[in-house]
Design a protein around this motif. Structure first.
Motif, PDB file in Angstrom:
ATOM      1  N   ARG A 198      27.573  23.028  53.834  1.00 60.80           N
ATOM      2  CA  ARG A 198      26.829  24.193  54.324  1.00 60.80           C
ATOM      3  C   ARG A 198      27.511  25.498  53.896  1.00 60.80           C
ATOM      4  N   ARG A 199      28.829  25.542  53.972  1.00 63.89           N
ATOM      5  CA  ARG A 199      29.527  26.750  53.539  1.00 63.89           C
ATOM      6  C   ARG A 199      29.262  27.030  52.060  1.00 63.89           C
ATOM      7  N   GLU A 200      29.226  25.967  51.269  1.00 68.53           N
ATOM      8  CA  GLU A 200      28.960  26.125  49.846  1.00 68.53           C
ATOM      9  C   GLU A 200      27.550  26.661  49.621  1.00 68.53           C
ATOM     10  N   ARG A 201      26.590  26.133  50.368  1.00 67.18           N
ATOM     11  CA  ARG A 201      25.206  26.589  50.257  1.00 67.18           C
ATOM     12  C   ARG A 201      25.072  28.049  50.708  1.00 67.18           C
ATOM     13  N   ILE A 202      25.732  28.393  51.802  1.00 67.93           N
ATOM     14  CA  ILE A 202      25.649  29.756  52.340  1.00 67.93           C
ATOM     15  C   ILE A 202      26.271  30.747  51.363  1.00 67.93           C
ATOM     16  N   ALA A 203      27.383  30.359  50.734  1.00 68.58           N
ATOM     17  CA  ALA A 203      28.020  31.223  49.746  1.00 68.58           C
ATOM     18  C   ALA A 203      27.093  31.481  48.563  1.00 68.58           C
ATOM     19  N   ALA A 204      26.164  30.534  48.316  1.00 70.32           N
ATOM     20  CA  ALA A 204      25.218  30.685  47.213  1.00 70.32           C
ATOM     21  C   ALA A 204      23.953  31.441  47.629  1.00 70.32           C
ATOM     22  N   GLY A 205      23.888  31.868  48.910  1.00 66.80           N
ATOM     23  CA  GLY A 205      22.760  32.687  49.345  1.00 66.80           C
ATOM     24  C   GLY A 205      21.846  32.071  50.375  1.00 66.80           C
ATOM     25  N   THR A 206      22.080  30.820  50.778  1.00 71.28           N
ATOM     26  CA  THR A 206      21.252  30.190  51.807  1.00 71.28           C
ATOM     27  C   THR A 206      21.565  30.802  53.171  1.00 71.28           C
ATOM     28  N   PRO A 207      20.552  31.180  53.977  1.00 75.19           N
ATOM     29  CA  PRO A 207      20.824  31.720  55.318  1.00 75.19           C
ATOM     30  C   PRO A 207      21.628  30.730  56.161  1.00 75.19           C
ATOM     31  N   ALA A 208      22.503  31.265  57.004  1.00 76.40           N
ATOM     32  CA  ALA A 208      23.456  30.440  57.763  1.00 76.40           C
ATOM     33  C   ALA A 208      22.872  29.989  59.092  1.00 76.40           C
ATOM     34  N   SER A 209      21.764  29.266  59.056  1.00 77.38           N
ATOM     35  CA  SER A 209      21.101  28.872  60.299  1.00 77.38           C
ATOM     36  C   SER A 209      21.938  27.887  61.102  1.00 77.38           C
ATOM     37  N   PRO A 210      22.124  28.113  62.408  1.00 77.75           N
ATOM     38  CA  PRO A 210      22.861  27.159  63.248  1.00 77.75           C
ATOM     39  C   PRO A 210      22.127  25.838  63.411  1.00 77.75           C
ATOM     40  N   PHE A 211      20.806  25.829  63.204  1.00 76.22           N
ATOM     41  CA  PHE A 211      20.054  24.579  63.321  1.00 76.22           C
ATOM     42  C   PHE A 211      20.429  23.588  62.227  1.00 76.22           C
ATOM     43  N   MET A 212      21.010  24.074  61.141  1.00 76.67           N
ATOM     44  CA  MET A 212      21.383  23.202  60.031  1.00 76.67           C
ATOM     45  C   MET A 212      22.822  22.719  60.125  1.00 76.67           C
TER      46      MET A 212
END
Length: 384
Positions: free
Chosen positions: A41-55
């Protein structure tokens, strides 16, 4: 738990090494798996994915404690977890996103570039269908099943609350001026107005849930808190301290009296707006709108960048938002009898309701057919 091996295959013309998929309950996730989930998830968020707590794994773990059908598919490559799909198992191979109906962001958590097809993933999970109503944008493996896309208005406070308020003065000046005036009026007529961003008192949470239940009934909607598992999930998340998924109860007080409250989930940088409500006795002061402005201010002070208000075009969202996210609704399908049953049982689109009048009879017939097919399959297996 069960194991399924996906043989070496080719995906979009690229050679892909074999994957092993393990099915577990959320409670069976170990520290290693949870750590890998968070790292992806951190890798995805660093690439621009919103940091949703549901995920985050914390949400799946919480749902697993109140939903016995909750499962997680773990994708392994060379003895390393490289992907996860949380879901809830139903009858006849029908599955749903974890927390379906209350989760505002759903999908698989896969390492970028991981080559697995929808059919392989569903087959490994023993599913014919995986339904979603808030699929995260950018889910390459599952987006093909999307039937509709919705806006999810959001408040961007990444540059601080004052910058957000300045933006509102440009795009919604009347709304901002009116709301701030009502806040001052509330203070003059009811006493000191104060805001608590993270209220830990469970009695105030109970007050919010009572307000929300009354609102559901008043507006003719189903009362979510009448569902025991939803009420218990909210209470559990309120007490959680997971940095990726913890409950935040924000409250606007007039003196010692709560007049509006909101319960949502936060990750390190995003607050997912979930259950807002207010005391109707104070409706003339628009306490819900005042609350959202103070939530934006409190979130910015707490290091949060985005408040996701969830899909829908409510008027207050249109006034408050300064950013738009996207989610999708639909179903990933693996062809077969279970998929056929899904299309018969699903709620028909509004424009087709006049045509599909006998859905219960069709569904019963489809169920009898599936039972017959299962018996035939069993007889063939018993035949020497």
């Amino acid at each position: 738990m069960s194991l399924v091996d996906i043989p070496e295959t080719r995906h979009r013309g690229t050679s892909v090494r074999g994957l092993r998929i393990q099915l577990v309950t959320p409670a069976e996730l170990g520290e290693r798996e949870i750590g890998s989930w968070r790292a992806i998830r951190r890798e995805r968020i660093a690439a621009g994915t919103p940091a949703s707590p549901f995920m985050e794994p914390g949400f799946t773990l919480a749902v697993g404690r109140v939903r016995p059908g909750a499962r997680v598919a773990i994708l392994w490559r060379n003895d390393e977890p490289v992907g996860f799909l949380p879901f809830e198992r139903g009858a006849f191979g029908r599955g749903r996103a974890i927390g379906f109906g209350v989760s505002d962001c759903q999908g698989a958590v896969l390492r970028p570039g991981l080559a697995v097809t929808t059919r392989e993933l569903l087959a490994a999970c023993g599913l014919s269908v995986w339904e979603f109503d808030n699929l995260e944008d950018g889910q390459e493996v599952l987006t093909d099943g999307a039937a509709a896309t919705f806006r999810s208005p959001a408040i961007d406070v990444s540059h601080g609350y004052r910058a957000y308020e300045d933006e509102l003065r440009v795009r919604a000046p009347k709304f901002l001026k009116t709301t701030l005036a009502k806040e001052r009026r509330l203070a003059r007529q009811t006493g000191d107005v104060r805001f608590v961003f993270d209220e830990r008192d469970p009695a105030v949470l109970a007050t919010l849930m009572a307000w929300k239940s009354a609102q559901y009934r008043r507006t003719g909607r189903g009362d979510r808190f009448a569902e025991a598992w939803i009420a218990e999930l909210v209470r559990r998340l309120h007490g959680a301290d997971d940095p990726g998924c913890s409950g935040v109860l924000s409250v606007l007080y007039a003196g010692q009296t709560p007049v509006a409250a909101h319960f949502g989930l936060r990750s390190e940088t995003q607050l997912a707006c979930w259950f807002p409500a207010y005391d109707p006795a104070f409706a003339k002061y628009s306490p819900g709108l005042v609350l959202h402005l103070r939530m934006a201010e409190g979130a910015a002070a707490a290091g949060i960048d985005v408040l996701d208000m969830g899909r829908g075009d409510a008027e207050y969202k249109e006034s408050l938002h300064t950013r738009l996210l996207r989610v999708h609704e639909g179903a990933a399908v693996r062809p077969g009898p279970g998929a056929a049953l899904h299309w018969l049982l699903r709620e028909p689109p509004r424009r087709a309701q006049g045509f599909v009048r006998d859905r219960p009879r069709l569904a019963a017939r489809a169920q009898r057919t599936l039972v017959g097919l299962a018996k035939l399959r069993d007889r063939r297996r018993e035949t020497p």
